[in-house]
Motif scaffolding. Structure first.
Motif, PDB file in Angstrom:
ATOM      1  N   LEU A 139      -2.507  41.891  40.010  1.00  0.00           N
ATOM      2  CA  LEU A 139      -1.637  41.055  39.170  1.00  0.00           C
ATOM      3  C   LEU A 139      -2.454  40.323  38.121  1.00  0.00           C
ATOM      4  O   LEU A 139      -1.999  40.128  36.980  1.00  0.00           O
ATOM      5  CB  LEU A 139      -0.874  40.057  40.049  1.00  0.00           C
ATOM      6  CG  LEU A 139       0.291  40.630  40.861  1.00  0.00           C
ATOM      7  CD1 LEU A 139       0.848  39.569  41.810  1.00  0.00           C
ATOM      8  CD2 LEU A 139       1.392  41.151  39.954  1.00  0.00           C
ATOM      9  N   THR A 140      -3.669  39.917  38.475  1.00  0.00           N
ATOM     10  CA  THR A 140      -4.516  39.225  37.507  1.00  0.00           C
ATOM     11  C   THR A 140      -4.894  40.155  36.369  1.00  0.00           C
ATOM     12  O   THR A 140      -4.907  39.749  35.197  1.00  0.00           O
ATOM     13  CB  THR A 140      -5.785  38.691  38.198  1.00  0.00           C
ATOM     14  OG1 THR A 140      -5.430  37.987  39.376  1.00  0.00           O
ATOM     15  CG2 THR A 140      -6.549  37.764  37.271  1.00  0.00           C
ATOM     16  N   MET A 141      -5.220  41.427  36.686  1.00  0.00           N
ATOM     17  CA  MET A 141      -5.541  42.396  35.638  1.00  0.00           C
ATOM     18  C   MET A 141      -4.323  42.672  34.756  1.00  0.00           C
ATOM     19  O   MET A 141      -4.455  42.858  33.542  1.00  0.00           O
ATOM     20  CB  MET A 141      -6.058  43.688  36.276  1.00  0.00           C
ATOM     21  CG  MET A 141      -7.420  43.535  36.948  1.00  0.00           C
ATOM     22  SD  MET A 141      -7.913  44.998  37.908  1.00  0.00           S
ATOM     23  CE  MET A 141      -8.089  46.219  36.614  1.00  0.00           C
ATOM     24  N   GLN A 142      -3.150  42.686  35.366  1.00  0.00           N
ATOM     25  CA  GLN A 142      -1.941  42.885  34.557  1.00  0.00           C
ATOM     26  C   GLN A 142      -1.708  41.714  33.612  1.00  0.00           C
ATOM     27  O   GLN A 142      -1.294  41.896  32.465  1.00  0.00           O
ATOM     28  CB  GLN A 142      -0.741  43.081  35.483  1.00  0.00           C
ATOM     29  CG  GLN A 142      -0.791  44.365  36.284  1.00  0.00           C
ATOM     30  CD  GLN A 142       0.431  44.561  37.159  1.00  0.00           C
ATOM     31  OE1 GLN A 142       1.564  44.429  36.691  1.00  0.00           O
ATOM     32  NE2 GLN A 142       0.214  44.868  38.426  1.00  0.00           N
ATOM     33  N   VAL A 143      -2.001  40.511  34.086  1.00  0.00           N
ATOM     34  CA  VAL A 143      -1.892  39.341  33.212  1.00  0.00           C
ATOM     35  C   VAL A 143      -2.870  39.456  32.058  1.00  0.00           C
ATOM     36  O   VAL A 143      -2.534  39.153  30.900  1.00  0.00           O
ATOM     37  CB  VAL A 143      -2.131  38.044  34.016  1.00  0.00           C
ATOM     38  CG1 VAL A 143      -2.288  36.852  33.072  1.00  0.00           C
ATOM     39  CG2 VAL A 143      -0.989  37.807  34.988  1.00  0.00           C
TER      40      VAL A 143
END
Length: 709
Positions: A139-143
């Motif tokens: 999720l952090t990479m998607q952000v």
């Protein structure tokens, strides 16, 4: 030992060993070089990363909310996207659990990169011959990807995403990263963030979602355009069901619940975003253009109900008619509903014009304050008697709306019947300047013609004022004469100050008590609402302003372009809307207050002698026993009745002043019979001069000579 190696020393290194050492050293050098290069690359990427965002400063849609935080109207971002401010505590916890379970099970533990997921995704990619089977992004990479808006399908993009994710994890906690995802995740078209998506597809806030709805919102950001339910419903269904199946496989969702969720229908179209209090919302955004959330004092339920009422009633009256309504709390001055038109996009009635602030003629709606001033000055009591008969004030000769005079009436009846002549008589006594001054004390802004002083015409609508200002005036009357500053939350309130009263408490109650006796329209009940109607000259504005013990409501109806609409009046056009508005207040309804200490409850005969009859301070100006005057025709004028052409048209004779009954004469001969009417007709026998006379009950008379043609 024989052969070439027979003489080799046992400690001498073999050639292949040297090669291994050399290869190992080379690999070490290459590894160090790659590490140095990777470190330099990461440093280069890190130096070029955008600063870590702060959610409080990120561009989002301005969200105008009501007094309880309910959304009234959102606005798009400058780039045209719907991206509403949202945080995890505004989202259904079940959705958050499903999102993390499906997208990033190790979200709480990793530092931005889940290496096991990356290795899994890489191996699946190789085994599938270069086809992406599953993603390894956290999720952090998607952000990170959403913040940069760049593709990550190549190695460089993926590396940059990983570096950015690591930086985000160092600068933000997990909750802040999750809030960023909830705000930025794409959901198709110009929809960004779960809040905008939930409103667009389900018509509700994301605080309470069904399992099927939550699963769809988890699936959409993976392929926001390909899975849009309004364009590709089958792909959207497949994506939703894939999420449900995987959650079952992970043990995060019971199989029975997933099966039931698959049976729930998908949304087939995007819904309109809320558009309540549209005019007021625009004012709020103009006042605070940088604000993310703009809370107003509006009650969303009441606003919605009154908007529907305004639109429905306007359609019944005329397509060109608009309706405006303002409702406010009497005690606090908070505006609970503000309807600027019968519909923002109503083209025939200029719905874009906010008629709550438009300057219009108030008709008879200022009469209560006129009588309130007379009560305060000790000139009258509600049961004081006053004459309703034609009275001239120089060149100004007011007449009643229906053209008839009632003779001697009480102040109470003069106000409940909305008689014009007594109101002007009283205004002449209290002074137009005092009336305008008290309007300003009530935080109203009356508009007079440029370079003119207040005149008697102010009392019958000869002044400009807005609906919002009229509601402020009536709020002061309902509040015992204490000024009430209306406010809606669009701008800060000024510092409180000691304000001069609009009326004293007893006078204000007298006015309210009289207004409670005004006959209601057919859809109203008597005595529950103190109200007054008004109709401006030429049927251009219809008004109804009223209050109970807790709320004041004002209604305006008419054409925003100022064109007349014959037949439109306050009692027929605005009053029914007013009483329906009170019916929709629900729990806010309250009884009118009781009489305050000092109120004199007495009949006319029980009043002190000076209060039994209203007497103008200047008895010579408006004398109760003034002699009768023939108002029409005037002395020495020529009246064309068509007699020369052989027509037989009667001549109408009108009288002002005097005491009825009246006797009318033509050339010394009486015509008709003595009556209380202030007009009568006489049939001439041909053209020529005629002498007309009138005599009242006290023997006083007037005579004119006119030429009839």
């Amino acid at each position: 030992m024989t052969g070439p190696d027979a003489h080799r020393d046992a400690t001498t290194p073999r050639p292949w060993a040297r090669y291994l050492v050399l290869a190992g050293f080379s690999l070490f050098v290459l590894f160090c070089a790659a590490t140095v290069q990777l470190t330099a690359t990461i440093a280069t990427i890190s130096s070029a990363l955008p600063p870590t965002p702060d959610l409080t400063s990120m561009p989002v849609s301005a969200a105008v909310t009501d007094r309880d935080g309910n959304l009234l109207r959102p606005f798009t971002t400058p780039d045209g996207n719907w991206r509403l401010p949202v945080s995890r505590d505004q989202v259904d916890p079940r959705f958050l659990d499903m999102l993390v379970a499906y997208e990033d099970r190790s979200f709480a533990e990793h530092d931005g990169i889940a290496w096991s997921s990356m290795l899994r995704a890489a191996s699946q990619y190789v085994l599938a011959g270069g086809q992406v089977v599953s993603g390894g992004s956290t999720l952090t990479m998607q952000v990170a990807r959403l913040l940069e808006g760049q593709p990550t399908r190549n190695a460089w993009g993926k590396l940059r995403q990983m570096v950015h994710a690591s930086a985000l994890e160092q600068d933000l906690d997990k909750d802040a990263i999750l809030d960023l995802y909830l705000t930025l995740a794409p959901y198709g078209g110009n929809i960004e963030g779960i809040r905008a998506a939930s409103l667009a597809y389900f018509g509700k806030e994301p605080a309470r979602l069904t399992t099927a709805q939550a699963a769809l919102l988890v699936a959409l950001p993976q392929s926001p355009e390909a899975r849009r339910p309004d364009r590709h419903p089958e792909a959207a269904r497949a994506g939703r069901d894939k999420v449900l199946d995987r959650l079952v496989a992970l043990g995060a969702l019971p199989a029975e619940e997933a099966l039931a969720a698959k049976l729930e229908p998908l949304p087939t179209m995007r819904r309109d975003f809320p558009m309540l209090a549209a005019h007021l919302a625009e004012q709020a955004v103009r006042a605070r253009p940088d604000a993310r959330t703009l809370p107003l004092t509006i009650d969303r339920r009441l606003q919605d109900a009154l908007e529907q009422l305004a639109a429905a009633r306007a359609r019944l009256i005329d397509p060109r008619v608009s309706v405006a309504i303002v409702a406010a709390d009497i005690e606090s001055g908070e505006i609970l509903a503000s309807i600027g038109s019968a519909g923002l996009f109503a083209t025939q009635s200029d719905g874009y014009v906010d008629m709550t602030t438009a300057i219009r003629s108030p008709g008879s709606t200022l009469k209560p304050l006129i009588y309130g001033l007379a009560f305060e000055l000790g000139l009258a009591h509600p049961q004081s008697l006053i004459e309703d008969r034609p009275t001239a004030f120089g060149a100004y000769v007011p007449v009643n709306f229906d053209g008839f005079s009632r003779g001697t009436v009480s102040i109470h009846d003069a106000l409940t019947l909305s008689l014009n002549i007594p109101a002007v008589v009283v205004l002449d006594a209290v002074g137009p300047a005092r009336l305008v001054s008290r309007l300003r004390r009530a935080h109203a802004d009356p508009r007079l013609p440029v370079d003119t002083a207040p005149s008697l015409a102010v009392g019958l609508g000869g002044v400009g004022i807005s609906l919002r200002d009229l509601v402020s005036v009536y709020a002061a009357i309902a509040h015992g004469g204490v000024p009430v500053r209306l406010h809606d939350g669009t701008t800060p309130l000024p510092a409180p100050a000691i304000a001069a009263p609009v009326l004293d408490p007893v006078s204000a109650w007298y006015v309210a008590d009289i207004l409670a006796d005004v006959p209601p329209p057919l859809n109203g009940s008597p005595g529950r609402v103190a109200y007054k109607t008004g109709t401006s000259y030429g049927y251009r504005d219809a008004w109804a302003i009223g209050f109970d013990g807790k709320t004041v409501v004002g209604v305006w109806a008419g054409r925003p372009d100022g064109a007349p609409l014959p037949g439109l009046s306050g009692i027929t056009g605005a009053a029914p809307i007013l009483f329906e508005a009170f019916d929709r207040l629900g729990s806010r309804r309250a009884a009118l207050p009781r009489a305050p200490q000092g109120a004199l409850l007495a009949s006319t005969t029980e009043l002190p002698a000076p209060l039994r009859r209203f007497r103008h301070p200047d008895s010579g100006l408006v004398a109760r026993d003034a002699a009768p005057e023939i108002a029409f025709p005037g002395d020495g004028v020529a009246v064309d009745l068509g007699l020369a052409a052989g027509d037989i048209s009667p001549l109408m004779v009108k009288v002002r002043n005097g005491v009825p009954p009246f006797t009318y004469f033509a050339n010394g001969a009486p015509f008709g019979r003595p009556n209380f009417a202030r007009q009568d007709s006489w049939q001439p026998d041909g053209p020529g001069y005629v002498t007309l006379s009138v005599v009242d009950a006290e023997g006083r008379g007037d005579t004119v000579r006119v030429l009839l043609n």
